[in-house]
Design an enzyme around this catalytic site. Structure first.
Site, PDB file in Angstrom:
ATOM      1  N   ASP A   1      44.055  46.081  32.413  1.00  0.00           N
ATOM      2  CA  ASP A   1      44.125  44.838  31.666  1.00  0.00           C
ATOM      3  C   ASP A   1      43.707  45.145  30.221  1.00  0.00           C
ATOM      4  O   ASP A   1      42.965  46.099  29.968  1.00  0.00           O
ATOM      5  CB  ASP A   1      43.166  43.829  32.301  1.00  0.00           C
ATOM      6  CG  ASP A   1      42.975  42.599  31.452  1.00  0.00           C
ATOM      7  OD1 ASP A   1      43.986  41.968  31.089  1.00  0.00           O
ATOM      8  OD2 ASP A   1      41.816  42.275  31.124  1.00  0.00           O
ATOM      9  N   ALA A   2      44.176  44.339  29.270  1.00  0.00           N
ATOM     10  CA  ALA A   2      43.824  44.586  27.858  1.00  0.00           C
ATOM     11  C   ALA A   2      42.654  43.717  27.387  1.00  0.00           C
ATOM     12  O   ALA A   2      41.585  44.228  27.043  1.00  0.00           O
ATOM     13  CB  ALA A   2      45.043  44.354  26.967  1.00  0.00           C
ATOM     14  N   TYR A   3      42.842  42.403  27.393  1.00  0.00           N
ATOM     15  CA  TYR A   3      41.884  41.498  26.749  1.00  0.00           C
ATOM     16  C   TYR A   3      40.643  41.317  27.610  1.00  0.00           C
ATOM     17  O   TYR A   3      40.702  40.721  28.687  1.00  0.00           O
ATOM     18  CB  TYR A   3      42.533  40.145  26.464  1.00  0.00           C
ATOM     19  CG  TYR A   3      43.750  40.259  25.578  1.00  0.00           C
ATOM     20  CD1 TYR A   3      43.620  40.578  24.228  1.00  0.00           C
ATOM     21  CD2 TYR A   3      45.031  40.097  26.087  1.00  0.00           C
ATOM     22  CE1 TYR A   3      44.731  40.704  23.404  1.00  0.00           C
ATOM     23  CE2 TYR A   3      46.154  40.208  25.276  1.00  0.00           C
ATOM     24  CZ  TYR A   3      46.004  40.517  23.947  1.00  0.00           C
ATOM     25  OH  TYR A   3      47.101  40.650  23.137  1.00  0.00           O
TER      26      TYR A   3
ATOM     27  N   THR B   1      39.026  43.875  28.794  1.00  0.00           N
ATOM     28  CA  THR B   1      38.870  45.107  29.566  1.00  0.00           C
ATOM     29  C   THR B   1      38.869  46.324  28.637  1.00  0.00           C
ATOM     30  O   THR B   1      37.911  47.084  28.592  1.00  0.00           O
ATOM     31  CB  THR B   1      39.981  45.215  30.635  1.00  0.00           C
ATOM     32  OG1 THR B   1      39.850  44.093  31.516  1.00  0.00           O
ATOM     33  CG2 THR B   1      39.879  46.508  31.418  1.00  0.00           C
TER      34      THR B   1
ATOM     35  N   ARG C   1      38.742  30.818  23.796  1.00  0.00           N
ATOM     36  CA  ARG C   1      39.012  31.738  24.896  1.00  0.00           C
ATOM     37  C   ARG C   1      39.241  30.979  26.209  1.00  0.00           C
ATOM     38  O   ARG C   1      40.165  31.294  26.973  1.00  0.00           O
ATOM     39  CB  ARG C   1      37.851  32.727  25.045  1.00  0.00           C
ATOM     40  CG  ARG C   1      37.936  33.658  26.254  1.00  0.00           C
ATOM     41  CD  ARG C   1      39.128  34.590  26.205  1.00  0.00           C
ATOM     42  NE  ARG C   1      39.095  35.578  27.291  1.00  0.00           N
ATOM     43  CZ  ARG C   1      40.144  36.255  27.724  1.00  0.00           C
ATOM     44  NH1 ARG C   1      41.333  36.092  27.178  1.00  0.00           N
ATOM     45  NH2 ARG C   1      40.024  37.136  28.693  1.00  0.00           N
TER      46      ARG C   1
ATOM     47  N   SER D   1      49.350  43.445  30.610  1.00  0.00           N
ATOM     48  CA  SER D   1      48.604  42.417  29.882  1.00  0.00           C
ATOM     49  C   SER D   1      49.433  41.156  29.684  1.00  0.00           C
ATOM     50  O   SER D   1      50.662  41.192  29.599  1.00  0.00           O
ATOM     51  CB  SER D   1      48.200  42.972  28.516  1.00  0.00           C
ATOM     52  OG  SER D   1      47.728  41.947  27.669  1.00  0.00           O
ATOM     53  N   ASN D   2      48.698  40.035  29.556  1.00  0.00           N
ATOM     54  CA  ASN D   2      49.306  38.765  29.165  1.00  0.00           C
ATOM     55  C   ASN D   2      49.861  38.798  27.741  1.00  0.00           C
ATOM     56  O   ASN D   2      50.693  37.962  27.378  1.00  0.00           O
ATOM     57  CB  ASN D   2      48.265  37.650  29.233  1.00  0.00           C
ATOM     58  CG  ASN D   2      48.071  37.089  30.634  1.00  0.00           C
ATOM     59  OD1 ASN D   2      48.904  37.291  31.521  1.00  0.00           O
ATOM     60  ND2 ASN D   2      46.972  36.379  30.841  1.00  0.00           N
TER      61      ASN D   2
ATOM     62  N   LYS E   1      49.537  36.346  34.476  1.00  0.00           N
ATOM     63  CA  LYS E   1      48.622  36.722  35.547  1.00  0.00           C
ATOM     64  C   LYS E   1      47.763  35.519  35.925  1.00  0.00           C
ATOM     65  O   LYS E   1      47.397  34.762  35.049  1.00  0.00           O
ATOM     66  CB  LYS E   1      47.730  37.885  35.092  1.00  0.00           C
ATOM     67  CG  LYS E   1      48.521  39.155  34.826  1.00  0.00           C
ATOM     68  CD  LYS E   1      47.611  40.368  34.651  1.00  0.00           C
ATOM     69  CE  LYS E   1      47.016  40.456  33.259  1.00  0.00           C
ATOM     70  NZ  LYS E   1      46.224  41.695  33.059  1.00  0.00           N
TER      71      LYS E   1
ATOM     72  N   SER F   1      40.229  45.834  35.707  1.00  0.00           N
ATOM     73  CA  SER F   1      40.087  44.637  34.892  1.00  0.00           C
ATOM     74  C   SER F   1      38.641  44.166  34.890  1.00  0.00           C
ATOM     75  O   SER F   1      37.914  44.363  35.863  1.00  0.00           O
ATOM     76  CB  SER F   1      40.993  43.511  35.418  1.00  0.00           C
ATOM     77  OG  SER F   1      40.886  42.358  34.593  1.00  0.00           O
TER      78      SER F   1
ATOM     79  N   ASN G   1      38.253  40.908  34.193  1.00  0.00           N
ATOM     80  CA  ASN G   1      38.458  39.475  34.405  1.00  0.00           C
ATOM     81  C   ASN G   1      38.572  39.163  35.900  1.00  0.00           C
ATOM     82  O   ASN G   1      39.485  39.633  36.578  1.00  0.00           O
ATOM     83  CB  ASN G   1      39.735  39.019  33.693  1.00  0.00           C
ATOM     84  CG  ASN G   1      39.576  39.044  32.176  1.00  0.00           C
ATOM     85  OD1 ASN G   1      38.718  38.351  31.631  1.00  0.00           O
ATOM     86  ND2 ASN G   1      40.370  39.870  31.499  1.00  0.00           N
TER      87      ASN G   1
ATOM     88  N   PHE H   1      39.595  36.657  37.618  1.00  0.00           N
ATOM     89  CA  PHE H   1      40.855  36.104  38.126  1.00  0.00           C
ATOM     90  C   PHE H   1      41.921  37.182  38.259  1.00  0.00           C
ATOM     91  O   PHE H   1      42.782  37.129  39.156  1.00  0.00           O
ATOM     92  CB  PHE H   1      41.349  34.971  37.209  1.00  0.00           C
ATOM     93  CG  PHE H   1      41.914  35.439  35.896  1.00  0.00           C
ATOM     94  CD1 PHE H   1      43.262  35.747  35.777  1.00  0.00           C
ATOM     95  CD2 PHE H   1      41.109  35.603  34.788  1.00  0.00           C
ATOM     96  CE1 PHE H   1      43.792  36.194  34.570  1.00  0.00           C
ATOM     97  CE2 PHE H   1      41.621  36.044  33.582  1.00  0.00           C
ATOM     98  CZ  PHE H   1      42.967  36.338  33.466  1.00  0.00           C
ATOM     99  N   ASP H   2      41.859  38.174  37.386  1.00  0.00           N
ATOM    100  CA  ASP H   2      42.838  39.256  37.367  1.00  0.00           C
ATOM    101  C   ASP H   2      42.550  40.222  38.518  1.00  0.00           C
ATOM    102  O   ASP H   2      43.474  40.722  39.179  1.00  0.00           O
ATOM    103  CB  ASP H   2      42.708  39.954  36.007  1.00  0.00           C
ATOM    104  CG  ASP H   2      43.878  40.835  35.641  1.00  0.00           C
ATOM    105  OD1 ASP H   2      44.951  40.715  36.250  1.00  0.00           O
ATOM    106  OD2 ASP H   2      43.703  41.641  34.696  1.00  0.00           O
TER     107      ASP H   2
END
Lengths: 241, 241
Positions: free
Chosen positions: A9-11, A13, A40, A115-116, A148, A172, A174, A176-177
């Protein structure tokens, strides 16, 4: 089972979404903190809602709408003079300090981002942070036109990297991810960032942290829990063949 | 165009989800407020995430998981002695004071609920609040095994009430539900509860309100904005044939 691909994941992570705080404080004074947290939260909410409504718009547009909501919610007009620089910061978020070295230590694996972020946003990020050359692919959910944790997002990985789902380790921070990737069928490592250790901080940042610091109770716990990206190389080495 | 059916969201629209605050404060002292807000936010998040993940569990189970998350997030063990009475309150939430009279004034229309609640939860609610006899149907998203704003939820209405989608006026105080219903194709009235008027209250309740008080920037604004359920009768009368 062999891990052949490690997908990040990017944001939150690889990149610190909280790194907009400094600019928000410079532009909006003591409201900067509140703006950062509402922004956010709304950004995440809008991705989930647009995914569920089957009404996709890309992450740039969704992030901008969330920023405008955040500003208006506390009585600040969402002018271009405010929004443009805050949005620009999303193209140049700070990578976590250990990110580059940790990716470098995993060069025996196919590395990728899922990523989103929109393709343009991700392209800017990986180049600004100097990790583009380490990645086999940068996969945007824009290819699936949803967000995602819609399983259609995780489905993009295997064909893009020419691996099987069971050969993927997904990483990740996150919750949820983590749940979405695990529900889909990946092995998953959860990076517990700023976790339970910290005493509850008052104010909006503390509230946001309370919402995010624990594993989600969605029935899909991570296979592995790590504290930082640098824990990945020893983890995958320990998995062996 | 003629309105033949008026369909209400339940939680936050006919029933005050914040009415768990008193009990939470009695059980958890000064943490009650924080628990109330994290619980509601997580409850919403879990419905959106489970919908998007295609991993449905009913609203009773989802609400319980959100409560357990909320308690653990601030270091309180989610024991049955705490959770059971808080969950029981969800079967007996306070209706908004004007709800019964406002529904009574709309007796010329087919009235129904479309809610995330499980059938058992909704049955308990409408009987405890004495409005069961006023409703043509109480439609739970459980019939579609997903959550609002998934269009599959709104699709349940027309066949259940034997009306066409364009004959439905959908009423909700929840911005995401307004967007979902409008995106699906209903006419929508948004009840702006505790809206922009109130000065930002500090603490978690104020933060929650900031997240919810404004129209969502999802591209699907309500057709009508009203302040209370009692504004509906004059509104539908003004729509004529």
């Amino acid at each position: 089972m062999t891990v052949r691909a490690i997908v990040f994941d990017a944001y939150g992570t690889l990149y610190d979404v909280q790194s907009v705080r400094g600019l928000a404080a410079r532009l909006c004074g003591d409201k900067g903190e509140l703006i950062t947290q509402i922004w956010r939260l709304k950004q995440l909410e809008y991705t989930w809602l647009r995914g569920l409504m089957r009404s996709y718009e890309d992450f740039w547009s969704t992030t901008r709408a969330a920023l405008e909501f955040a500003l208006e919610s506390i009585g600040i007009a969402p002018t271009p003079a405010l929004c443009d620089p805050l949005m620009a910061k999303y193209l140049d978020l700070d990578p976590y300090p250990e990110a580059r070295e940790a990716l470098g230590a995993l060069s025996g694996y196919k590395l990728a981002i899922l990523s989103n972020g929109s393709p343009k946003m991700l392209d800017a990020l990986v180049h600004a942070s100097g990790i583009a050359g380490l990645l086999a692919d940068v996969i945007s959910v824009d290819r699936a036109k949803t967000y995602k944790p819609d399983p259609k997002c995780y489905e993009l990985v295997a064909p893009a990297l020419c691996v099987a789902n069971h050969e993927v380790l997904f990483v990740s921070s996150n919750g949820f991810d983590v749940a979405g990737a695990k529900c889909f069928g990946f092995r998953v490592a959860w990076i517990e960032r700023g976790g339970a250790a910290a005493a509850p901080e008052p104010g909006p940042a503390g509230f946001y942290r309370l919402l995010r610091a624990r594993a989600e109770r969605l029935g899909y716990p991570a296979d592995f829990r790590i504290a930082a990206l640098s824990d990945l190389a020893p983890l995958v080495a320990s998995l062996g063949d």
